[in-house]
Design a protein around this motif. Structure first.
Motif, short mmCIF file in Angstrom:
data_model
loop_
_atom_site.label_atom_id
_atom_site.label_comp_id
_atom_site.label_asym_id
_atom_site.label_seq_id
_atom_site.Cartn_x
_atom_site.Cartn_y
_atom_site.Cartn_z
N MET A 128 12.22 4.57 -57.10
CA MET A 128 11.71 4.30 -56.13
C MET A 128 12.28 3.00 -55.22
N ALA A 129 11.78 1.64 -56.02
CA ALA A 129 11.60 0.38 -55.12
C ALA A 129 12.95 -0.30 -55.67
N GLU A 130 12.73 0.21 -57.28
CA GLU A 130 14.34 -0.74 -57.42
C GLU A 130 15.28 -0.13 -56.02
N THR A 131 15.53 1.04 -55.94
CA THR A 131 17.29 1.40 -54.68
C THR A 131 16.33 1.81 -53.69
N GLY A 132 15.41 0.80 -53.11
CA GLY A 132 14.85 0.87 -51.59
C GLY A 132 14.79 1.66 -51.05
N LYS A 133 14.46 2.72 -51.35
CA LYS A 133 13.71 4.24 -51.66
C LYS A 133 12.24 3.84 -50.66
N VAL A 134 11.29 2.62 -51.27
CA VAL A 134 9.85 2.17 -50.81
C VAL A 134 10.40 0.94 -50.26
N ASP A 135 9.54 0.03 -49.74
CA ASP A 135 9.97 -1.30 -49.56
C ASP A 135 9.05 -2.38 -50.58
N ALA A 136 8.01 -1.21 -51.22
CA ALA A 136 7.12 -2.42 -52.27
C ALA A 136 6.62 -1.67 -53.12
N LEU A 137 6.22 -2.86 -54.40
CA LEU A 137 5.43 -1.75 -55.63
C LEU A 137 4.59 -2.17 -56.34
N PHE A 138 3.70 -1.65 -56.29
CA PHE A 138 2.37 -2.49 -57.16
C PHE A 138 2.08 -2.11 -58.70
N PRO A 139 1.91 -2.12 -59.64
CA PRO A 139 1.10 -3.99 -59.42
C PRO A 139 2.31 -4.57 -60.67
N PRO A 140 3.26 -4.43 -60.27
CA PRO A 140 4.32 -4.79 -62.29
C PRO A 140 3.84 -6.32 -62.33
#
Length: 247
Positions: free
Chosen positions: A73-85
């Motif tokens: 979802m984060a890689e494709t821009g469907k959400v703005d941010a991702l945590f905690p990679p």
């Protein structure tokens, strides 16, 4: 004309009052970073992100998915941010990483004290039954090495703790888990005094990252988040949050 001008002013103020929203994605079983109590999302990262966003004057929105889908979802821009990679070369291609990590994550091997398990290197895991979480990366070195091991798979962190504690049957000799997650759950379940850490598997900084696919302004958003997070650390706010969950 005056009425139109007045309407536009009021509309602009109303939009400004609502403020900008940032959608954060994660997996909801990474205690104490993020977890659920009933329907409520809790955790160290939840509280820190909320405080950062409050100071940035933006509204955080949290969405939870299985970890692979949260990443997608984060890689494709469907959400703005991702945590905690963790930071990797591949992830740098698709995410803006702030300079400042939220925390350091150590993955450790744990055993029951009474079994007196000793692990001094990766080779010592051979011959043991090693409990791991199917949905979790322990870092590239151990992820590759564990293919040689006798593994017992769990789908949650809590399952790992309970399997290691099991008195009626020995399911595992050791489990590999995030240090803070394991001790948080062991304390909550009343088992903390029965375990010991026997080996450091990996140590990596973990971040809140921003999707490059979500728009060019996400680079600026990552910089603002970084600056605000640094200020929280200087003020001791993040330490107080971590202490509340871990001590």
């Amino acid at each position: 004309m005056y009425r139109l001008f007045l309407f536009l002013c009021v509309f602009t103020l109303a939009v400004g009052a609502r403020g900008e929203k940032i959608v954060f994605a994660s997996y909801d079983d990474i205690p104490p970073k993020i977890y659920r109590e009933g329907a409520e999302l809790k955790g160290t990262y939840i509280e820190i992100i909320r405080e950062v966003c409050k100071r940035m004057k933006v509204e955080p929105v949290f969405e939870t998915y299985p970890w692979p889908r949260a990443v997608m979802m984060a890689e494709t821009g469907k959400v703005d941010a991702l945590f905690p990679p963790f930071e990797t070369e591949e992830r740098r291609k698709v995410f803006h990483f702030p300079n400042e990590p939220v925390s350091q994550t150590r993955n450790l091997a744990f055993a029951l004290k009474k079994r007196k398990v000793r692990v001094k290197g990766l080779e010592d895991f051979k011959g043991l039954t090693v409990g791991v979480n199917d949905r979790y990366s322990y870092g590239p070195s151990f992820d590759e090495f564990k293919k040689q091991l006798r593994l017992d798979h769990s789908t949650t962190q809590e399952m790992l703790v309970k399997k290691l504690k099991a008195d009626n049957i020995k399911r595992v000799d050791v489990v590999v888990a995030s240090e803070e997650a394991f001790w948080f759950l062991a304390k909550r379940l009343g088992y903390k005094d029965e375990f010991e850490q026997v080996f450091v598997v990996s140590e990596n900084p973990s971040y809140v990252v921003f999707s490059k696919a979500a728009g060019k302004d996400r680079a600026q958003l990552a910089e603002r988040f970084n600056t605000t997070l640094l200020q929280l650390k200087k003020e001791g706010v993040t330490k107080k949050i971590f202490d509340r969950y871990l001590k």
